[in-house]
Scaffold this active site. Sequence first.
Site, PDB file in Angstrom:
ATOM      1  N   CYS A 183       0.895  -1.161   0.000  1.00 50.53           N
ATOM      2  CA  CYS A 183       0.000   0.000   0.000  1.00 50.53           C
ATOM      3  C   CYS A 183       0.929   1.205   0.000  1.00 50.53           C
ATOM      4  O   CYS A 183       2.110   1.089   0.249  1.00 50.53           O
ATOM      5  CB  CYS A 183      -0.851   0.040   1.272  1.00 50.53           C
ATOM      6  SG  CYS A 183      -1.960  -1.331   1.419  1.00 50.53           S
ATOM      7  N   GLY A 191       0.592  -2.485   5.682  1.00 48.75           N
ATOM      8  CA  GLY A 191       1.100  -3.648   6.409  1.00 48.75           C
ATOM      9  C   GLY A 191      -0.040  -4.443   7.006  1.00 48.75           C
ATOM     10  O   GLY A 191      -1.187  -4.330   6.576  1.00 48.75           O
ATOM     11  N   ARG A 232       2.145   0.793  -5.856  1.00 47.26           N
ATOM     12  CA  ARG A 232       2.195  -0.071  -4.666  1.00 47.26           C
ATOM     13  C   ARG A 232       0.847  -0.731  -4.387  1.00 47.26           C
ATOM     14  O   ARG A 232       0.724  -1.559  -3.496  1.00 47.26           O
ATOM     15  CB  ARG A 232       2.615   0.755  -3.434  1.00 47.26           C
ATOM     16  CG  ARG A 232       3.999   1.354  -3.547  1.00 47.26           C
ATOM     17  CD  ARG A 232       4.284   2.293  -2.396  1.00 47.26           C
ATOM     18  NE  ARG A 232       4.432   1.585  -1.148  1.00 47.26           N
ATOM     19  CZ  ARG A 232       5.603   1.134  -0.676  1.00 47.26           C
ATOM     20  NH1 ARG A 232       6.693   1.328  -1.371  1.00 47.26           N
ATOM     21  NH2 ARG A 232       5.687   0.495   0.457  1.00 47.26           N
TER      22      ARG A 232
END
Length: 607
Positions: free
Chosen positions: A2, A99, A27
């Site tokens: 991300c 994450g 990403r």
Amino acid sequence: MCGIVGVIGRANAAECLVDGLKRLEYRGYDSAGIATLVNGQIERRRAPGKIANLAAKVQAEPIGGTVGIGHTRWATHGVPTESNAHPHSNGRVAVVHNGIIENFQELRSELERKGHTFSSDTDTEVVVHLVTEYLDQGFKAEEAVFQALRRLDGAFALAIMIAARPDMLVGARKGPPMAVGYGKGEMYIGSDALALAPMTNRISYLEDGDWVIITPEGAVVRNQTGQQVERKIIKSSVTGALAGKGEYRHFMLKEIYEQPQALGDTLRTHYNPAAQSITLAEMPFDLKDIDRVTAVACGTAYYACLVAKYWIEMIAKVPVDVDVGSEFRYREPPLSKKGLGLFVSQSGETADTLVPLRYCKTQGQRILSVVNVPESTIARESDAILPTLAGPEIGVASTKAFTTQLMALACLAISFGKARGTIDSAAEARLSSALLTVPSRVADVLHLDASIRLIAEELAEARDVLYLGRGSSYPIALEGALKLKEISYIHAEGYAAGELKHGPIALIDEKVPVVVIAPSDFLFDKSLSNIEQVIARGGRVILISDEQGIKRAGRLASHSICMPTVDPFVVPIIATIPVQLLAYHTAVLRGTDVDQPRNLAKSVTVE
Ligand code: AGP
């Protein structure tokens, strides 16, 4: 995985956040959102899908504010809907997160028992309510964040905004990277320097466990014990220009065509034309002392390691063990005391590659990495790096990064042989001269683009495709299959051609195209018998070879792609171009999103 970005002290925070997110779209692009503080109120704009959807929403419903956070998402928890899009907020605290928070269920239950109401399925939202809980317990904003961070297990990078504190933003890093950008009266946090490049090139990087309070005047970094620490401010070399597509339809095609330049740039880092020799940059260890190599990477980068195994073992006579990071990290194998850990990564942030690097360090290995981002975490934690000068690679499918990884690894193999005395200067001259021909030979193959596009029409109708190769062409068969899979969504498998008779031959019929990579080398006759086995069962062969090989086997193939005849040493680099173009044109014919294929992200910074 991300992308996150935060700004403070910036007049048009919303516009700046969207611009930063555009540079982070590689990403992940399942959803995107921003939040700013306007007169003490948290204002949010979120949208499923790509940044363009968010930008349109912000344009239609502008928001003010001089402090804010933004996020582009690759979904790990919760389907990519607007309600699951970051930033998450309860009106008092807003959070964006990259994450995975591993103990989020336990924290969510605890917070719900304390009366907190959740509005999403994400792990991220627990941070919003955890910080709020500590604020309600009377902690000052900074302390409330610190207490919350200490409760989180897992890998995460966070940006946190508190409505009651428009004078600050908090960033935190435990795993995925985070950069701090230094402006004049403005400050920034972001997943990497690329996101912050349009605003500043003065960057520092948080280390694992760090968290940072930024105000328009500057930054205070603390470590996981809360102690203030200094993190060096560097002048980042990352450019702010968001590479455009130019006259190309997709970034991937542009990057395929950039390979002659990128390969030449990468070779030039090490090649001495007068001496026809290869000299690597100074390393804090001597290759001659190395008696074993452990090479670890993921996806396409792993296939580069497989090619390097053939080269290093053939040239330097050093055994090379290769594994994918996600397996190696749990195997934790015994390693030689005089071993080299070799890590290959375009982004330099892949968690499944970084954890093995750290394990190898604990085992006393010298650490060498091949990266495309010299400021990345993997680069910073290595003893030495071999840079690939591919430039930013925006297409999610790796192309120029892969071939420049091969170029860097080929230079390593030659240096290894030199250091160990397994090759003499004549052999070094032959091998390095072969590398010198690569950029122009790659350009020759690019001229076959139109004919390869016609062959792709056959692949576009297939449900399954097999790729076969032998020797150092076997990893290119694997890479060709991955390229096709990841951008056209057609199931494809790469196999060592000698393995065909041990099972996969059962797949062969007239509906399964078989791409055979077979240069006219010492293994060609073996590959020829594989081709005959396929034809005998009604299969169709697409042959990637050279003039001599096609003279001998072209009549058996339904299509042939004639590569230039090159030194066997560099065939893997040259053979990569046809499989890239085959995948690209097949995907275009199938109408998939070539640059941002479904479910994928460019850099996977969580496991
Ligand atoms: C390449 O086409 C893939 N998108 C993917 O396999 C990639 O190579 C892998 O995720 C490793 O990424 P890295 O090179 O940034 O470590």
